[in-house]
Design a protein around this motif. Structure first.
Motif, PDB file in Angstrom:
ATOM      1  N   GLU A 322       0.829  -1.195   0.000  1.00  0.00           N
ATOM      2  CA  GLU A 322       0.000   0.000   0.000  1.00  0.00           C
ATOM      3  C   GLU A 322       0.874   1.260   0.000  1.00  0.00           C
ATOM      4  O   GLU A 322       1.837   1.362   0.758  1.00  0.00           O
ATOM      5  CB  GLU A 322      -0.927  -0.020   1.205  1.00  0.00           C
ATOM      6  N   ILE A 323       0.515   2.189  -0.879  1.00  0.00           N
ATOM      7  CA  ILE A 323       1.297   3.416  -1.051  1.00  0.00           C
ATOM      8  C   ILE A 323       0.362   4.607  -0.875  1.00  0.00           C
ATOM      9  O   ILE A 323      -0.788   4.580  -1.324  1.00  0.00           O
ATOM     10  CB  ILE A 323       1.936   3.457  -2.456  1.00  0.00           C
ATOM     11  N   ARG A 357      -1.828   0.650  -4.668  1.00  0.00           N
ATOM     12  CA  ARG A 357      -1.035  -0.551  -4.401  1.00  0.00           C
ATOM     13  C   ARG A 357      -0.010  -0.715  -5.504  1.00  0.00           C
ATOM     14  O   ARG A 357      -0.338  -0.643  -6.688  1.00  0.00           O
ATOM     15  CB  ARG A 357      -1.919  -1.799  -4.322  1.00  0.00           C
ATOM     16  N   GLY A 358       1.241  -0.962  -5.122  1.00  0.00           N
ATOM     17  CA  GLY A 358       2.287  -1.121  -6.112  1.00  0.00           C
ATOM     18  C   GLY A 358       3.649  -1.206  -5.471  1.00  0.00           C
ATOM     19  O   GLY A 358       3.797  -1.246  -4.247  1.00  0.00           O
ATOM     20  N   ASP A 359       4.686  -1.211  -6.321  1.00  0.00           N
ATOM     21  CA  ASP A 359       6.078  -1.214  -5.876  1.00  0.00           C
ATOM     22  C   ASP A 359       6.578   0.226  -5.945  1.00  0.00           C
ATOM     23  O   ASP A 359       6.711   0.789  -7.041  1.00  0.00           O
ATOM     24  CB  ASP A 359       6.911  -2.119  -6.786  1.00  0.00           C
ATOM     25  N   PRO A 360       6.856   0.864  -4.820  1.00  0.00           N
ATOM     26  CA  PRO A 360       7.215   2.291  -4.851  1.00  0.00           C
ATOM     27  C   PRO A 360       8.495   2.580  -5.632  1.00  0.00           C
ATOM     28  O   PRO A 360       8.599   3.607  -6.293  1.00  0.00           O
ATOM     29  CB  PRO A 360       7.357   2.649  -3.365  1.00  0.00           C
ATOM     30  N   ILE A 361       9.479   1.655  -5.591  1.00  0.00           N
ATOM     31  CA  ILE A 361      10.747   1.892  -6.295  1.00  0.00           C
ATOM     32  C   ILE A 361      10.512   1.905  -7.808  1.00  0.00           C
ATOM     33  O   ILE A 361      10.976   2.808  -8.522  1.00  0.00           O
ATOM     34  CB  ILE A 361      11.777   0.810  -5.915  1.00  0.00           C
ATOM     35  N   LEU A 362       9.770   0.896  -8.298  1.00  0.00           N
ATOM     36  CA  LEU A 362       9.514   0.843  -9.734  1.00  0.00           C
ATOM     37  C   LEU A 362       8.636   2.002 -10.189  1.00  0.00           C
ATOM     38  O   LEU A 362       8.838   2.567 -11.273  1.00  0.00           O
ATOM     39  CB  LEU A 362       8.856  -0.492 -10.092  1.00  0.00           C
ATOM     40  N   ARG A 443       2.791  -2.575 -16.963  1.00  0.00           N
ATOM     41  CA  ARG A 443       2.214  -3.911 -17.182  1.00  0.00           C
ATOM     42  C   ARG A 443       2.344  -4.776 -15.930  1.00  0.00           C
ATOM     43  O   ARG A 443       1.425  -5.514 -15.573  1.00  0.00           O
ATOM     44  CB  ARG A 443       2.920  -4.584 -18.359  1.00  0.00           C
ATOM     45  N   LEU A 444       3.499  -4.686 -15.250  1.00  0.00           N
ATOM     46  CA  LEU A 444       3.686  -5.465 -14.025  1.00  0.00           C
ATOM     47  C   LEU A 444       2.677  -5.080 -12.947  1.00  0.00           C
ATOM     48  O   LEU A 444       2.320  -5.905 -12.107  1.00  0.00           O
ATOM     49  CB  LEU A 444       5.113  -5.275 -13.496  1.00  0.00           C
ATOM     50  N   HIS A 445       2.214  -3.849 -12.963  1.00  0.00           N
ATOM     51  CA  HIS A 445       1.228  -3.389 -11.984  1.00  0.00           C
ATOM     52  C   HIS A 445      -0.203  -3.605 -12.473  1.00  0.00           C
ATOM     53  O   HIS A 445      -1.150  -3.103 -11.848  1.00  0.00           O
ATOM     54  CB  HIS A 445       1.438  -1.899 -11.679  1.00  0.00           C
ATOM     55  N   GLY A 446      -0.363  -4.364 -13.541  1.00  0.00           N
ATOM     56  CA  GLY A 446      -1.698  -4.574 -14.071  1.00  0.00           C
ATOM     57  C   GLY A 446      -2.270  -3.323 -14.683  1.00  0.00           C
ATOM     58  O   GLY A 446      -3.489  -3.168 -14.782  1.00  0.00           O
TER      59      GLY A 446
END
Length: 481
Positions: A322-323, A357-362, A443-446
């Motif tokens: 969660e971001i 929701r995701g990867d904060p670095i990417l 794409r990785l985050h849908g």
């Protein structure tokens, strides 16, 4: 042997056995009923005859005060014999085992036990002689004539002949029915298994490389469902094959572009190295040549790092967390302010998203790439907008008012190594991999990377998160920095 042939033989054998068993049981049941009917009629006649014989013998006995003689027995038994012989009925009268009268056409002996005589019972049998069947009824006359035994024989030739005719008729009917059944069964099974033949032809074509083959089987049965599943499978195979072909083309294009990109810096490095090695020149010129070599080496280093990032993004499996979108945007602003300030450019941040929701670095890498592209396309002292909001799905957006792109450039912008302004990108160290990397991260985050642009009107780059993993959004008051 084909499936329909195996099914045909199996079903036909079962039907033939079942039909023949039914006909056999029917024939035997019919024969048993007829035999019982004749037996009942014969027993009635036997009782009538034995009562008549007993009355006749009693009248002789009372008239002559003695048991009937052999001649008198022959006389009255002959009258019975002559009358019933026309009905194929024969008699034999014995006393203590000695035959007193007999007109049967074969030798026989009554099998009547002493206890049966005492109980006034009868023995009923079916005998066979020279292929002719006879119904035999034997019993004692009774009364004072217990040692007299009368045996009744009825010719059953007509009954057995009728049974044989019925059997032949049933066999004929069975043969006709089984032949008709075989023909109908062949037609039905070939029709029922026709979808299997259709699918066999389709699978052979697919095995030969024809992946666009589809089959259509009408109805609502299992074959129709199987055809639908087959079509879905072939569609999936075709999509995978097309994807593999596209990946192969992309990899080949990547290799071709990479070779092209490496050729230019390597040529420049070699040329400046030879210049440094052979030329008698001043120190400032040597420093300038060394600077060019360092610049080209940095560009090759950037190329290597970008390719590594792209490969990692394609092969990564994210663990979403969660971001707070506003925190993410502020971190991106802090990382990009120094470079933007060199050109007098300004980044404005605002967010109405509560959660993401995701990867904060990417996601930081994605936004920094988009901001870097926007800065290159924008004039000095311009403003770039970085936004996060909800519009049927969470959206991260980078908007500039720079030079923009036409439709042809827009269709190629995400291709690896493609650069809108090649001279500008080369001078700034760009290698044309930034948007390819952004697309992979989205794409990785849908999500989906969408770029809208018009010449001289600027560009809007959006990351639209369509994944169902995103939480339901609540609006925040817009905040700007």
């Amino acid at each position: 042997m084909k499936f329909w042939q195996k099914s045909f033989l199996g079903i036909l054998v079962v039907f033939i056995i079942s039909i023949n068993i039914c006909l056999y049981l029917t024939s035997n049941y019919s024969f048993s009923l007829n035999l019982k009917r004749d037996s009942d009629r014969a027993l009635g006649e036997y009782h009538f005859i034995i009562n008549g014989v007993q009355d006749t013998m009693n009248s002789i006995y009372y008239r002559e005060d003695a048991f009937p003689t052999a001649a008198s027995i022959e006389s009255f038994m002959r009258s019975y014999a002559d009358y019933y012989q026309q009905q194929n009925v024969f008699f034999e009268l014995r006393r203590s085992g000695e035959a007193l009268f007999s007109n049967i056409p074969f030798g026989a002996k009554a099998d009547v036990k002493a206890e049966d005589s005492a109980k006034n019972t009868y023995t009923v049998k079916v005998l066979q002689n020279n292929g002719i069947h006879y119904l035999s009824i034997a019993g004692s006359i009774g009364g004072q004539y217990e040692d007299y035994t009368l045996t009744y024989f009825r010719d059953l030739s007509e009954l057995y002949k009728a049974h044989a005719q019925l059997t032949r008729y049933l066999i004929t009917i069975s043969a006709l029915v089984e032949t008709l059944l075989a023909l109908v069964l062949v037609l039905i099974l070939k029709r029922l298994t026709r979808p299997i033949s259709i699918m066999q032809k389709a699978t052979r074509k697919i095995a030969g490389g024809v992946y666009d083959e589809r089959i259509s089987i009408p109805g609502r049965d299992e074959f129709h469902d199987l055809a639908d599943n087959f079509n879905q499978m072939t569609s999936s195979i075709q999509e995978k094959i097309n994807e593999l072909n596209q990946n192969a083309r992309d990899k080949q294009r990547l290799i071709d572009n990479l070779a092209h990109e490496l050729r230019t810096p390597l040529t420049a490095i070699r040329g400046y190295a030879e210049y440094l090695q052979n030329a008698h020149t001043s120190e400032p010129k040597r420093l300038k040549a060394a600077g060019y070599i360092i610049s080209e080496v940095d560009r090759m280093k950037n190329l290597a790092f970008k390719l590594l990032d792209l490969a990692l993004a394609r092969n990564s499996k994210l663990e979403l967390q969660e971001i707070i979108p506003l925190d993410l945007l502020n971190q991106v602003k802090a990382a990009s302010d120094a470079k933007l300030n060199e050109n007098g450019q300004r980044l404005v941040v605002h967010s109405t998203l509560n959660k993401l929701r995701g990867d904060p670095i990417l996601l930081q890498s994605l936004l920094l790439n988009l901001i870097d592209n926007a800065a290159k396309a924008s004039a000095q002292n311009s403003t770039i907008e970085l936004s996060a909001y909800f519009s049927s799905a969470p959206v991260l957006e980078v908007r500039d008012a720079g030079s923009g792109m036409d439709a042809e450039e827009l269709s190629l912008i995400c291709e690896p190594f493609y650069r809108v302004d090649k001279a500008r990108s080369r001078s700034s160290g760009g290698v044309g991999l930034g948007l390819s990397l952004c697309r992979e991260i989205a794409r990785l985050h849908g999500g989906e990377l969408r770029i809208h642009s018009s010449l001289s009107k600027g560009t809007t780059a959006q990351v639209v998160f369509t994944t169902p993993l995103q939480p339901a959004e609540n609006s925040l008051m817009p905040e700007e920095v």
